[in-house]
Design a protein around this motif. Structure first.
Motif, mmCIF file in Angstrom:
data_model
loop_
_atom_site.group_PDB
_atom_site.id
_atom_site.type_symbol
_atom_site.label_atom_id
_atom_site.label_comp_id
_atom_site.label_asym_id
_atom_site.label_seq_id
_atom_site.Cartn_x
_atom_site.Cartn_y
_atom_site.Cartn_z
ATOM 1 N N MET A 163 46.413 16.215 66.202
ATOM 2 C CA MET A 163 45.018 16.320 65.823
ATOM 3 C C MET A 163 44.782 15.503 64.551
ATOM 4 S SD MET A 163 42.925 19.748 64.843
ATOM 5 C CE MET A 163 42.004 20.155 66.293
ATOM 6 N N ALA A 164 43.716 14.718 64.581
ATOM 7 C CA ALA A 164 43.422 13.856 63.446
ATOM 8 C C ALA A 164 42.890 14.674 62.270
ATOM 9 C CB ALA A 164 42.387 12.813 63.858
ATOM 10 N N ARG A 165 43.241 14.213 61.094
ATOM 11 C CA ARG A 165 42.749 14.864 59.880
ATOM 12 C C ARG A 165 41.263 14.584 59.743
ATOM 13 N NH1 ARG A 165 40.895 14.982 55.260
ATOM 14 N NH2 ARG A 165 41.672 15.300 53.204
ATOM 15 N N PRO A 166 40.481 15.586 59.349
ATOM 16 C CA PRO A 166 39.047 15.352 59.152
ATOM 17 C C PRO A 166 38.813 14.252 58.119
ATOM 18 C CG PRO A 166 39.565 17.697 59.000
ATOM 19 C CD PRO A 166 40.868 16.949 59.066
ATOM 20 N N SER A 167 37.762 13.490 58.311
ATOM 21 C CA SER A 167 37.413 12.426 57.376
ATOM 22 C C SER A 167 36.773 13.031 56.128
ATOM 23 C CB SER A 167 36.427 11.458 58.041
ATOM 24 O OG SER A 167 35.182 12.106 58.247
ATOM 25 N N ARG A 168 36.641 12.224 55.102
ATOM 26 C CA ARG A 168 35.978 12.665 53.873
ATOM 27 C C ARG A 168 34.543 13.099 54.202
ATOM 28 N NH1 ARG A 168 37.252 15.154 49.894
ATOM 29 N NH2 ARG A 168 38.840 13.703 49.278
ATOM 30 N N LYS A 169 33.905 12.346 55.078
ATOM 31 C CA LYS A 169 32.541 12.678 55.487
ATOM 32 C C LYS A 169 32.510 14.074 56.131
ATOM 33 C CE LYS A 169 28.735 10.423 57.872
ATOM 34 N NZ LYS A 169 28.307 9.258 58.622
ATOM 35 N N ASP A 170 33.465 14.348 57.013
ATOM 36 C CA ASP A 170 33.550 15.678 57.640
ATOM 37 C C ASP A 170 33.801 16.765 56.606
ATOM 38 O OD1 ASP A 170 33.176 14.630 60.206
ATOM 39 O OD2 ASP A 170 35.331 14.400 60.546
ATOM 40 N N ASP A 171 34.670 16.472 55.637
ATOM 41 C CA ASP A 171 34.947 17.443 54.569
ATOM 42 C C ASP A 171 33.672 17.803 53.809
ATOM 43 O OD1 ASP A 171 37.651 17.365 55.214
ATOM 44 O OD2 ASP A 171 38.180 16.004 53.566
ATOM 45 N N ILE A 172 32.874 16.788 53.534
ATOM 46 C CA ILE A 172 31.621 17.004 52.803
ATOM 47 C C ILE A 172 30.668 17.852 53.641
ATOM 48 C CG2 ILE A 172 29.565 15.864 51.856
ATOM 49 C CD1 ILE A 172 31.504 13.477 51.139
ATOM 50 N N LEU A 173 30.537 17.522 54.924
ATOM 51 C CA LEU A 173 29.642 18.287 55.794
ATOM 52 C C LEU A 173 30.088 19.741 55.931
ATOM 53 C CD1 LEU A 173 28.855 15.710 58.625
ATOM 54 C CD2 LEU A 173 27.361 16.454 56.758
ATOM 55 N N GLN A 174 31.383 19.961 56.071
ATOM 56 C CA GLN A 174 31.868 21.337 56.211
ATOM 57 C C GLN A 174 31.707 22.122 54.907
ATOM 58 O OE1 GLN A 174 32.514 22.896 59.119
ATOM 59 N NE2 GLN A 174 31.745 20.934 59.871
ATOM 60 N N ALA A 175 31.891 21.462 53.787
ATOM 61 C CA ALA A 175 31.662 22.115 52.494
ATOM 62 C C ALA A 175 30.185 22.484 52.350
ATOM 63 C CB ALA A 175 32.099 21.200 51.351
ATOM 64 N N ALA A 176 29.318 21.571 52.749
ATOM 65 C CA ALA A 176 27.879 21.840 52.680
ATOM 66 C C ALA A 176 27.515 23.018 53.574
ATOM 67 C CB ALA A 176 27.084 20.596 53.084
ATOM 68 N N LEU A 177 28.039 23.038 54.798
ATOM 69 C CA LEU A 177 27.743 24.143 55.711
ATOM 70 C C LEU A 177 28.201 25.476 55.127
ATOM 71 C CD1 LEU A 177 26.696 25.261 58.367
ATOM 72 C CD2 LEU A 177 28.922 24.696 59.389
ATOM 73 N N ALA A 178 29.387 25.502 54.559
ATOM 74 C CA ALA A 178 29.895 26.742 53.959
ATOM 75 C C ALA A 178 28.972 27.218 52.842
ATOM 76 C CB ALA A 178 31.314 26.535 53.444
ATOM 77 N N LEU A 179 28.544 26.307 52.008
ATOM 78 C CA LEU A 179 27.644 26.676 50.905
ATOM 79 C C LEU A 179 26.263 27.088 51.405
ATOM 80 C CD1 LEU A 179 28.774 23.909 48.437
ATOM 81 C CD2 LEU A 179 28.868 26.378 47.972
ATOM 82 N N LEU A 238 24.323 16.949 58.983
ATOM 83 C CA LEU A 238 24.919 18.187 59.476
ATOM 84 C C LEU A 238 24.168 18.672 60.718
ATOM 85 C CD1 LEU A 238 27.087 20.328 58.986
ATOM 86 C CD2 LEU A 238 25.489 21.498 57.470
ATOM 87 N N TYR A 239 22.868 18.594 60.696
ATOM 88 C CA TYR A 239 22.054 18.975 61.846
ATOM 89 C C TYR A 239 22.393 18.099 63.055
ATOM 90 C CZ TYR A 239 18.035 20.288 64.643
ATOM 91 O OH TYR A 239 17.230 20.743 65.665
ATOM 92 N N LEU A 240 22.391 16.788 62.855
ATOM 93 C CA LEU A 240 22.657 15.862 63.958
ATOM 94 C C LEU A 240 24.079 16.004 64.491
ATOM 95 C CD1 LEU A 240 20.760 12.731 62.644
ATOM 96 C CD2 LEU A 240 20.163 14.123 64.643
ATOM 97 N N ALA A 241 25.030 16.292 63.618
ATOM 98 C CA ALA A 241 26.405 16.494 64.065
ATOM 99 C C ALA A 241 26.508 17.730 64.952
ATOM 100 C CB ALA A 241 27.343 16.609 62.867
ATOM 101 N N GLY A 242 25.812 18.787 64.589
ATOM 102 C CA GLY A 242 25.833 20.009 65.391
ATOM 103 C C GLY A 242 25.204 19.819 66.754
ATOM 104 N N THR A 243 24.019 19.247 66.788
ATOM 105 C CA THR A 243 23.370 19.026 68.074
ATOM 106 C C THR A 243 24.135 17.987 68.895
ATOM 107 O OG1 THR A 243 21.827 17.432 67.081
ATOM 108 C CG2 THR A 243 21.079 19.729 67.259
ATOM 109 N N GLY A 244 24.802 17.068 68.212
ATOM 110 C CA GLY A 244 25.626 16.083 68.905
ATOM 111 C C GLY A 244 26.826 16.708 69.588
ATOM 112 N N GLU A 245 27.405 17.742 68.979
ATOM 113 C CA GLU A 245 28.536 18.440 69.610
ATOM 114 C C GLU A 245 28.105 19.103 70.911
ATOM 115 O OE1 GLU A 245 30.975 21.200 67.590
ATOM 116 O OE2 GLU A 245 31.840 19.686 66.281
#
Length: 192
Positions: A1-17, A56-63
């Motif tokens: 499994m690939a390590r999340p990108s910095r961009k993904d890290d930022i989005l996941q941190a934002a979602l948590a907050l 973050l919104y577009l990533a979620g609907t994209g999934e």
């Protein structure tokens, strides 16, 4: 499994907050601290908090859209396709409740913001792919006559409503327990 990108890290941190303290109370500095990103990296990837919200919104609907794409490749009937619209949505919400809550509550903000055009285009493309996947069945007369934009609401409306209640803790029944029932109701609502 690939390590999340910095961009993904930022989005996941934002979602948590956003989940913990709310979208409005969350600052760029908090997102930077939580993600471990430098301020330069954060601004390089997103530029500002509104773009983080939009991404973050577009990533979620994209999934969810990606789940549908895979499912449509395996669906063998009109019934399978309609049920897939419901079950994929339920599966995504159950797997991502915080993200789903965020998506359900943030659409208006994203539409009104600087990423509104991207959201409208992503929605247009998503809807077009659904119509394309169902076009052959529609031509065969397997669906009840109704406007195309009404079709999507009839199919996903009850599921969307139950998702809102479940995510808000107002539903006594587990969402997964309604999966087949809601999928069958969607099919019965649109079949010819």
């Amino acid at each position: 499994m690939a390590r999340p990108s910095r961009k993904d890290d930022i989005l996941q941190a934002a979602l948590a907050l956003f989940t913990e303290i709310g979208v409005d109370a969350t600052t760029i500095e908090m997102i930077r601290d939580r993600s471990g990103a430098s301020i330069g990296s954060l601004y390089h990837h997103f530029g500002n908090k509104e773009r983080i919200i939009g991404a973050l919104y577009l990533a979620g609907t994209g999934e969810y859209a990606a789940m549908l794409e895979l499912g449509f490749k395996e669906a063998k009937s009109a019934k399978d396709c309609v049920k897939l619209l419901v079950t994929s949505y339920i599966d995504w919400v159950i797997a991502n409740p915080d993200w789903a809550r965020f998506v359900l509550h943030s659409r208006g903000r994203v539409e009104a913001g600087e990423m509104g055009d991207q959201l409208r285009e992503a929605n247009r493309e998503h809807f077009a792919r659904i119509l394309e996947a169902l076009a052959g069945y529609r031509e065969q007369g397997l669906f009840r006559e109704m406007p195309a934009d009404c079709f999507a609401s009839v199919v996903i409306g009850p599921t969307h409503d139950f998702a809102r209640n479940w995510l808000a803790g107002r539903a006594l029944t587990e969402f997964a327990g309604c999966r087949e029932l809601l999928a069958q109701i969607a099919w019965e609502s649109v079949r010819a």
